[in-house]
Design a protein around this motif. Structure first.
Motif, PDB file in Angstrom:
ATOM      1  N   PHE A  17     -41.039  -9.527 -35.319  1.00  0.00           N
ATOM      2  CA  PHE A  17     -41.902  -9.613 -36.403  1.00  0.00           C
ATOM      3  C   PHE A  17     -41.952 -10.855 -37.374  1.00  0.00           C
ATOM      4  CE2 PHE A  17     -37.618  -8.286 -37.083  1.00  0.00           C
ATOM      5  CZ  PHE A  17     -37.113  -8.907 -38.090  1.00  0.00           C
ATOM      6  N   ASN A  18     -41.261 -11.927 -36.754  1.00  0.00           N
ATOM      7  CA  ASN A  18     -41.540 -13.275 -37.518  1.00  0.00           C
ATOM      8  C   ASN A  18     -41.538 -14.318 -36.700  1.00  0.00           C
ATOM      9  OD1 ASN A  18     -38.727 -13.857 -36.774  1.00  0.00           O
ATOM     10  ND2 ASN A  18     -37.980 -13.474 -38.867  1.00  0.00           N
ATOM     11  N   GLY A  19     -42.103 -14.047 -35.461  1.00  0.00           N
ATOM     12  CA  GLY A  19     -42.029 -15.096 -34.320  1.00  0.00           C
ATOM     13  C   GLY A  19     -40.959 -15.790 -33.939  1.00  0.00           C
ATOM     14  N   TRP A  20     -39.708 -15.217 -34.101  1.00  0.00           N
ATOM     15  CA  TRP A  20     -38.350 -15.486 -33.945  1.00  0.00           C
ATOM     16  C   TRP A  20     -38.211 -16.966 -34.594  1.00  0.00           C
ATOM     17  CZ3 TRP A  20     -34.981 -12.446 -31.407  1.00  0.00           C
ATOM     18  CH2 TRP A  20     -35.549 -11.322 -30.621  1.00  0.00           C
ATOM     19  N   ASP A  21     -38.754 -17.076 -35.954  1.00  0.00           N
ATOM     20  CA  ASP A  21     -38.810 -18.101 -36.611  1.00  0.00           C
ATOM     21  C   ASP A  21     -37.328 -18.117 -37.488  1.00  0.00           C
ATOM     22  OD1 ASP A  21     -38.752 -20.244 -38.533  1.00  0.00           O
ATOM     23  OD2 ASP A  21     -40.835 -19.579 -39.367  1.00  0.00           O
ATOM     24  N   PRO A  22     -36.343 -18.844 -37.140  1.00  0.00           N
ATOM     25  CA  PRO A  22     -35.199 -18.758 -38.136  1.00  0.00           C
ATOM     26  C   PRO A  22     -34.960 -19.168 -39.418  1.00  0.00           C
ATOM     27  CG  PRO A  22     -35.123 -20.881 -36.677  1.00  0.00           C
ATOM     28  CD  PRO A  22     -36.356 -20.014 -36.152  1.00  0.00           C
ATOM     29  N   HIS A  23     -36.322 -19.735 -39.832  1.00  0.00           N
ATOM     30  CA  HIS A  23     -36.325 -20.010 -41.276  1.00  0.00           C
ATOM     31  C   HIS A  23     -37.313 -19.080 -42.070  1.00  0.00           C
ATOM     32  CE1 HIS A  23     -34.888 -24.186 -40.372  1.00  0.00           C
ATOM     33  NE2 HIS A  23     -35.825 -24.040 -39.219  1.00  0.00           N
ATOM     34  N   ALA A  24     -37.739 -17.899 -41.485  1.00  0.00           N
ATOM     35  CA  ALA A  24     -38.639 -17.236 -42.271  1.00  0.00           C
ATOM     36  C   ALA A  24     -37.941 -15.992 -42.924  1.00  0.00           C
ATOM     37  CB  ALA A  24     -39.564 -16.261 -41.037  1.00  0.00           C
ATOM     38  N   HIS A  25     -36.526 -15.654 -42.562  1.00  0.00           N
ATOM     39  CA  HIS A  25     -35.807 -14.678 -43.322  1.00  0.00           C
ATOM     40  C   HIS A  25     -34.478 -14.910 -43.332  1.00  0.00           C
ATOM     41  CE1 HIS A  25     -39.672 -12.604 -41.807  1.00  0.00           C
ATOM     42  NE2 HIS A  25     -39.547 -12.268 -43.236  1.00  0.00           N
ATOM     43  N   PRO A  26     -34.196 -15.843 -44.295  1.00  0.00           N
ATOM     44  CA  PRO A  26     -32.754 -15.974 -44.347  1.00  0.00           C
ATOM     45  C   PRO A  26     -32.080 -14.970 -45.170  1.00  0.00           C
ATOM     46  CG  PRO A  26     -34.034 -17.412 -45.854  1.00  0.00           C
ATOM     47  CD  PRO A  26     -34.973 -16.762 -44.920  1.00  0.00           C
TER      48      PRO A  26
ATOM     49  N   SER B 250     -41.650  -0.558 -33.309  1.00  0.00           N
ATOM     50  CA  SER B 250     -40.480  -0.656 -32.688  1.00  0.00           C
ATOM     51  C   SER B 250     -40.550  -2.454 -32.544  1.00  0.00           C
ATOM     52  CB  SER B 250     -40.298  -0.158 -31.316  1.00  0.00           C
ATOM     53  OG  SER B 250     -39.024  -0.292 -30.862  1.00  0.00           O
ATOM     54  N   HIS B 251     -39.223  -2.791 -33.055  1.00  0.00           N
ATOM     55  CA  HIS B 251     -38.907  -4.364 -33.087  1.00  0.00           C
ATOM     56  C   HIS B 251     -37.798  -4.758 -32.404  1.00  0.00           C
ATOM     57  CE1 HIS B 251     -42.440  -4.862 -35.632  1.00  0.00           C
ATOM     58  NE2 HIS B 251     -42.150  -3.563 -36.034  1.00  0.00           N
ATOM     59  N   ALA B 252     -37.922  -5.840 -31.908  1.00  0.00           N
ATOM     60  CA  ALA B 252     -36.546  -6.441 -31.251  1.00  0.00           C
ATOM     61  C   ALA B 252     -36.103  -7.573 -32.343  1.00  0.00           C
ATOM     62  CB  ALA B 252     -36.746  -7.259 -29.704  1.00  0.00           C
ATOM     63  N   PHE B 253     -34.836  -7.741 -32.522  1.00  0.00           N
ATOM     64  CA  PHE B 253     -34.248  -8.728 -33.510  1.00  0.00           C
ATOM     65  C   PHE B 253     -32.881  -9.037 -33.201  1.00  0.00           C
ATOM     66  CE2 PHE B 253     -32.777  -4.991 -35.083  1.00  0.00           C
ATOM     67  CZ  PHE B 253     -31.572  -5.309 -36.189  1.00  0.00           C
ATOM     68  N   ARG B 254     -32.377 -10.177 -33.765  1.00  0.00           N
ATOM     69  CA  ARG B 254     -31.035 -10.678 -33.727  1.00  0.00           C
ATOM     70  C   ARG B 254     -30.882 -11.507 -34.948  1.00  0.00           C
ATOM     71  NH1 ARG B 254     -28.759 -13.226 -28.385  1.00  0.00           N
ATOM     72  NH2 ARG B 254     -26.953 -12.107 -28.864  1.00  0.00           N
ATOM     73  N   TYR B 255     -29.597 -11.722 -35.299  1.00  0.00           N
ATOM     74  CA  TYR B 255     -29.185 -12.741 -36.411  1.00  0.00           C
ATOM     75  C   TYR B 255     -28.792 -14.022 -35.803  1.00  0.00           C
ATOM     76  CZ  TYR B 255     -28.740  -8.360 -39.115  1.00  0.00           C
ATOM     77  OH  TYR B 255     -28.905  -7.087 -39.757  1.00  0.00           O
ATOM     78  N   LEU B 256     -28.891 -15.182 -36.654  1.00  0.00           N
ATOM     79  CA  LEU B 256     -28.933 -16.425 -35.976  1.00  0.00           C
ATOM     80  C   LEU B 256     -27.847 -17.093 -37.272  1.00  0.00           C
ATOM     81  CD1 LEU B 256     -29.030 -18.826 -34.255  1.00  0.00           C
ATOM     82  CD2 LEU B 256     -31.174 -19.443 -35.226  1.00  0.00           C
ATOM     83  N   ALA B 257     -26.513 -17.337 -37.025  1.00  0.00           N
ATOM     84  CA  ALA B 257     -25.773 -17.854 -38.022  1.00  0.00           C
ATOM     85  C   ALA B 257     -25.571 -19.335 -37.579  1.00  0.00           C
ATOM     86  CB  ALA B 257     -24.405 -17.177 -37.969  1.00  0.00           C
ATOM     87  N   ALA B 258     -25.020 -20.154 -38.504  1.00  0.00           N
ATOM     88  CA  ALA B 258     -24.765 -21.254 -38.467  1.00  0.00           C
ATOM     89  C   ALA B 258     -24.056 -21.786 -37.063  1.00  0.00           C
ATOM     90  CB  ALA B 258     -23.862 -22.056 -39.592  1.00  0.00           C
ATOM     91  N   GLY B 259     -24.183 -22.925 -36.575  1.00  0.00           N
ATOM     92  CA  GLY B 259     -23.748 -23.261 -35.222  1.00  0.00           C
ATOM     93  C   GLY B 259     -24.471 -22.754 -34.183  1.00  0.00           C
ATOM     94  N   ASP B 260     -25.514 -22.142 -34.171  1.00  0.00           N
ATOM     95  CA  ASP B 260     -26.380 -21.742 -33.096  1.00  0.00           C
ATOM     96  C   ASP B 260     -25.639 -20.374 -32.577  1.00  0.00           C
ATOM     97  OD1 ASP B 260     -28.880 -21.504 -31.733  1.00  0.00           O
ATOM     98  OD2 ASP B 260     -27.767 -22.455 -29.990  1.00  0.00           O
ATOM     99  N   TYR B 261     -25.018 -19.609 -33.422  1.00  0.00           N
ATOM    100  CA  TYR B 261     -24.169 -18.323 -33.206  1.00  0.00           C
ATOM    101  C   TYR B 261     -25.381 -17.004 -33.283  1.00  0.00           C
ATOM    102  CZ  TYR B 261     -21.094 -14.552 -33.674  1.00  0.00           C
ATOM    103  OH  TYR B 261     -20.386 -13.105 -33.529  1.00  0.00           O
ATOM    104  N   TRP B 262     -25.635 -16.461 -32.173  1.00  0.00           N
ATOM    105  CA  TRP B 262     -26.673 -15.440 -32.166  1.00  0.00           C
ATOM    106  C   TRP B 262     -25.683 -14.207 -31.998  1.00  0.00           C
ATOM    107  CZ3 TRP B 262     -31.990 -15.592 -32.517  1.00  0.00           C
ATOM    108  CH2 TRP B 262     -32.491 -16.964 -32.252  1.00  0.00           C
ATOM    109  N   PHE B 263     -26.092 -12.975 -32.954  1.00  0.00           N
ATOM    110  CA  PHE B 263     -25.334 -11.738 -32.619  1.00  0.00           C
ATOM    111  C   PHE B 263     -26.370 -10.637 -32.920  1.00  0.00           C
ATOM    112  CE2 PHE B 263     -24.649 -13.534 -36.815  1.00  0.00           C
ATOM    113  CZ  PHE B 263     -24.595 -12.048 -37.721  1.00  0.00           C
TER     114      PHE B 263
END
Length: 91
Positions: A32-41, A61-74
């Motif tokens: 939903f945001n082009g996988w842009d890590p700056h779009a929705h902090p 329906s949408h795919a998503f993940r969280y991105l934390a500091a240190g390139d930690y995806w969860f």
């Protein structure tokens, strides 16, 4: 955790995490945001959580993940399902 509010033509999804777990900045990224890590902090809330709200079209329906500091995806354990390595949500 996902919070949902149904509106007339959209669903507002609030992505919620504890304020300090994981530590450092976290953003939600997805199709939903082009996988842009700056779009929705996520931002701090008064209830010691942090969150961001995204308005999405209803009945999608949408795919998503969280991105934390240190390139930690969860993923979000409260998601509606899984899409390969990603969390899946339905509006």
């Amino acid at each position: 955790m996902l919070e949902r509010k149904q509106r007339k033509n959209r669903t507002e999804i609030t992505f919620v995490l504890p304020a300090d777990n994981p530590p450092g900045p976290v953003s939600v990224v997805g199709d939903f945001n082009g996988w842009d890590p700056h779009a929705h902090p996520l931002h701090p809330r008064e209830d010691r959580m942090r969150a961001v709200t995204v308005a999405l079209p209803r009945k999608t329906s949408h795919a998503f993940r969280y991105l934390a500091a240190g390139d930690y995806w969860f993923n979000d354990e409260t998601a509606d399902g899984w899409d390969g390595p990603n969390s899946r949500l339905n509006t």
